[in-house]
Write a protein that holds these residues in place. Structure first.
Motif, PDB file in Angstrom:
ATOM      1  N   ALA A  21      -2.299   7.023   0.388  1.00 49.08           N
ATOM      2  CA  ALA A  21      -2.132   7.352  -0.892  1.00 49.08           C
ATOM      3  C   ALA A  21      -2.525   8.856  -1.469  1.00 49.08           C
ATOM      4  O   ALA A  21      -1.746   9.504  -1.946  1.00 49.08           O
ATOM      5  N   TYR A  67       0.635  11.558  -2.088  1.00 50.59           N
ATOM      6  CA  TYR A  67       0.713  12.238  -3.493  1.00 50.59           C
ATOM      7  C   TYR A  67       0.583  13.591  -3.189  1.00 50.59           C
ATOM      8  O   TYR A  67       1.031  14.518  -3.978  1.00 50.59           O
ATOM      9  N   LEU A 104      -8.648   3.999  -7.211  1.00 50.73           N
ATOM     10  CA  LEU A 104      -8.608   3.548  -5.971  1.00 50.73           C
ATOM     11  C   LEU A 104     -10.028   3.104  -5.464  1.00 50.73           C
ATOM     12  O   LEU A 104     -10.343   2.116  -4.757  1.00 50.73           O
ATOM     13  N   ILE A 111      -2.763  -0.946  -8.389  1.00 52.31           N
ATOM     14  CA  ILE A 111      -3.744  -0.826  -7.355  1.00 52.31           C
ATOM     15  C   ILE A 111      -4.617  -2.026  -7.626  1.00 52.31           C
ATOM     16  O   ILE A 111      -4.781  -2.754  -6.165  1.00 52.31           O
ATOM     17  N   LEU A 143       0.739  -1.206   0.173  1.00 53.66           N
ATOM     18  CA  LEU A 143       0.069   0.072   0.036  1.00 53.66           C
ATOM     19  C   LEU A 143       0.816   1.124  -0.077  1.00 53.66           C
ATOM     20  O   LEU A 143       0.233   2.254  -0.283  1.00 53.66           O
ATOM     21  N   SER A 148       3.136   2.042  -1.959  1.00 55.59           N
ATOM     22  CA  SER A 148       3.331   2.165  -3.418  1.00 55.59           C
ATOM     23  C   SER A 148       2.231   2.954  -4.243  1.00 55.59           C
ATOM     24  O   SER A 148       2.314   3.630  -5.010  1.00 55.59           O
ATOM     25  N   LEU A 149       1.223   3.165  -3.347  1.00 53.65           N
ATOM     26  CA  LEU A 149      -0.080   3.686  -3.750  1.00 53.65           C
ATOM     27  C   LEU A 149       0.045   5.466  -4.398  1.00 53.65           C
ATOM     28  O   LEU A 149      -0.499   5.758  -5.169  1.00 53.65           O
ATOM     29  N   ALA A 201       1.475   5.329  -7.549  1.00 54.42           N
ATOM     30  CA  ALA A 201       0.273   4.708  -8.580  1.00 54.42           C
ATOM     31  C   ALA A 201      -0.299   6.147  -8.981  1.00 54.42           C
ATOM     32  O   ALA A 201      -0.743   6.413 -10.099  1.00 54.42           O
ATOM     33  N   PHE A 213      -5.234   2.736   2.913  1.00 52.95           N
ATOM     34  CA  PHE A 213      -5.121   2.954   1.643  1.00 52.95           C
ATOM     35  C   PHE A 213      -5.460   4.354   1.295  1.00 52.95           C
ATOM     36  O   PHE A 213      -4.450   4.977   0.441  1.00 52.95           O
ATOM     37  N   THR A 272      -2.351  -4.311  -5.016  1.00 57.87           N
ATOM     38  CA  THR A 272      -2.443  -3.763  -3.704  1.00 57.87           C
ATOM     39  C   THR A 272      -3.950  -4.397  -2.881  1.00 57.87           C
ATOM     40  O   THR A 272      -3.965  -4.698  -1.898  1.00 57.87           O
ATOM     41  N   TYR A 273      -4.847  -4.478  -3.743  1.00 57.13           N
ATOM     42  CA  TYR A 273      -6.286  -4.825  -3.403  1.00 57.13           C
ATOM     43  C   TYR A 273      -6.131  -6.432  -3.520  1.00 57.13           C
ATOM     44  O   TYR A 273      -7.227  -6.823  -2.970  1.00 57.13           O
TER      45      TYR A 273
END
Length: 448
Positions: free
Chosen positions: A274, A278, A68, A230, A49, A51-52, A55, A270, A233-234
């Motif tokens: 995320a 970002y 997401l 993504i 997560l 790495s979100l 993404a 998440f 991750t899920y």
């Protein structure tokens, strides 16, 4: 005594076959819905997560948050569909304890043996390799990276820890570890979120630029990579195995309650990681947001915060790797253990110890040899997570319940299966392209 999983569910019709050692010993049915929630959370809420934010940097604000959100909705829906199908077959006296059992009974023997079985094994064993590698990386970061030891040596240390933990006998035995794992993932997610907000408001904050880099082709493949990240991750890939360990005749709805526990954690972690990551780093977000907390080997946060975050991540990685090792353990028990005698007899303990240790040694060797395994794992995710978690649940439901072709659920499931089949194929192409582009930087046992 263990719960007897072989009893038919209602009137004794269509009695199932006697259980093999893998189902009897590894997937023993003893858990509550709370345990189900712990297992689900550990299998989904993992260090991936982190790495979100990266993404989102490949998609931008609108597309990133949309993907997401849609991935959360679709996976919650698809995992519920799997649970409903499993309960339906259990009431018919035909319990399906593994993903390959579902494919075999619903789609035909070839689907279980040659498609779902290999895909699930590749996904889960790939996750174990990635976790051992990630564990080694975090030990490496916690030590002195400029010292004489190389990354592969830290990977071996991570593998030795897994060698010990791999001997835990069953999925149910992981319930307390997975409760701790749930607390750990909340802890490092909170640390990562707080760290991003702190850096974003600091005087040394990077210039925030939310535009997507590159040409049209680069943006397209970047977006496909982001969707694969993504989805992975899920991803879960072991819903039937988790439900098998948390089933009883009066326990209907355990999976839904467990999923509610899990997705409360998913949404909390998440979206916070995320969006904050970002927001703080924009299109400069790195493959894992924790990497943005260091600039020129100088921390942007207090050293104790980085240390604490990395320790939490390392400990939770161990729990995640244990969960994804269970399908391999189940196959090994099925092949080499005798279900007619006690699980802890010498006859069963010796091969269990030998073959589980061998599987971890192989995974550790591969992790040490291929420190760039993240790129390879992206391909495994595209080929594994998307089919198992975004496509097959819809197909299983439609084939099992045969809803009217004029119904919304039939066309909704069909549309989702088609869309994610296309996205899975494109994501696999994009991941393979990335491996080709990065191939010149690859070397065995590299210190990267």
């Amino acid at each position: 005594m263990e719960a007897d999983l072989s009893h038919p569910m209602e009137d004794g019709t269509n009695p199932p076959k006697p259980l093999d050692a893998g189902a009897l010993f590894v997937l023993k049915s003893r858990g509550s819905w709370w345990h189900c929630g712990y297992h689900l959370t550990t299998s989904i809420v993992a260090p991936a997560l982190l790495s979100l934010p990266f993404a989102l940097s490949l998609l931008g604000w609108v597309a990133g948050v949309f993907c997401l959100t849609m991935a959360a909705l679709v996976t919650f829906y698809s995992y519920n569909l799997l649970s409903v199908v499993l309960e339906h077959h259990a009431h018919l006296g035909q319990r399906q304890l593994r993903f390959r059992d579902m494919a075999r009974d619903i789609l035909g023997p070839g689907w279980g043996r040659y498609f779902v079985g290999p895909i699930q094994f590749g996904l889960c064993y790939g996750a174990v390799i990635a976790c051992i590698l990630l564990g080694g990386r975090f030990i490496y970061l916690l030590s002195r990276p400029n010292g004489t030891m190389q990354l592969y040596q830290f990977v071996i240390i991570s593998g030795v820890l897994m060698l010990v933990l791999a001997q835990i006998p069953s999925f149910h035995s992981l319930r307390h570890i997975n409760l701790v794992s749930l607390v750990l993932c909340l802890s490092y997610s909170a640390s990562a979120t707080a760290g991003s907000i702190y850096i974003g408001h600091s005087k040394t904050a990077p210039v925030k630029n939310y535009s997507v880099h590159g040409s049209g082709e680069h943006r397209l493949f970047g977006a496909l990579n982001a969707i694969s990240i993504i989805a992975t991750t899920y991803g879960n890939g072991i819903i039937p195995e988790i439900q098998a360990g948390n089933y009883c005749t009066s326990g209907e709805g355990k999976m839904f309650k467990g999923l509610c526990v899990c997705y409360a954690v998913v949404l909390t972690t998440f979206f916070s990681v995320a969006i904050s990551g970002y927001w703080a780093f924009g299109n400069q977000a790195k493959g894992t947001v924790v990497a943005n907390f260091m600039v020129d080997e100088k921390p942007l946060l207090p050293s104790w915060v980085l240390l604490m975050t990395n320790v939490f991540i390392f400990l939770q990685v161990s729990a995640v790797s244990l969960v994804y090792l269970q399908p391999t353990n189940e196959v090994l028990e099925q092949k080499f253990a005798d279900p007619k005698i006690d699980q802890f007899s010498v006859r069963n303990v010796v091969p269990r110890l030998a073959f589980r240790s061998l599987s971890v040694v192989i995974a550790t060797t591969l992790a040490a040899m291929f420190p760039f395994f993240g790129d390879i794992n992206a391909v495994i995710g595209a080929f594994g997570c998307i089919p198992l978690d975004f496509i097959l649940p819809m197909i299983f439901y439609n084939v099992t319940f045969k809803p009217s072709k004029q119904s919304l659920i039939f066309w909704g499931n069909t549309l989702l299966a088609v869309i994610f089949s296309i996205l899975g194929a494109l994501g696999a192409i994009s991941s393979i392209r990335q491996i080709i582009l990065d191939a010149n930087t690859y070397s065995f046992f590299a210190n990267i």
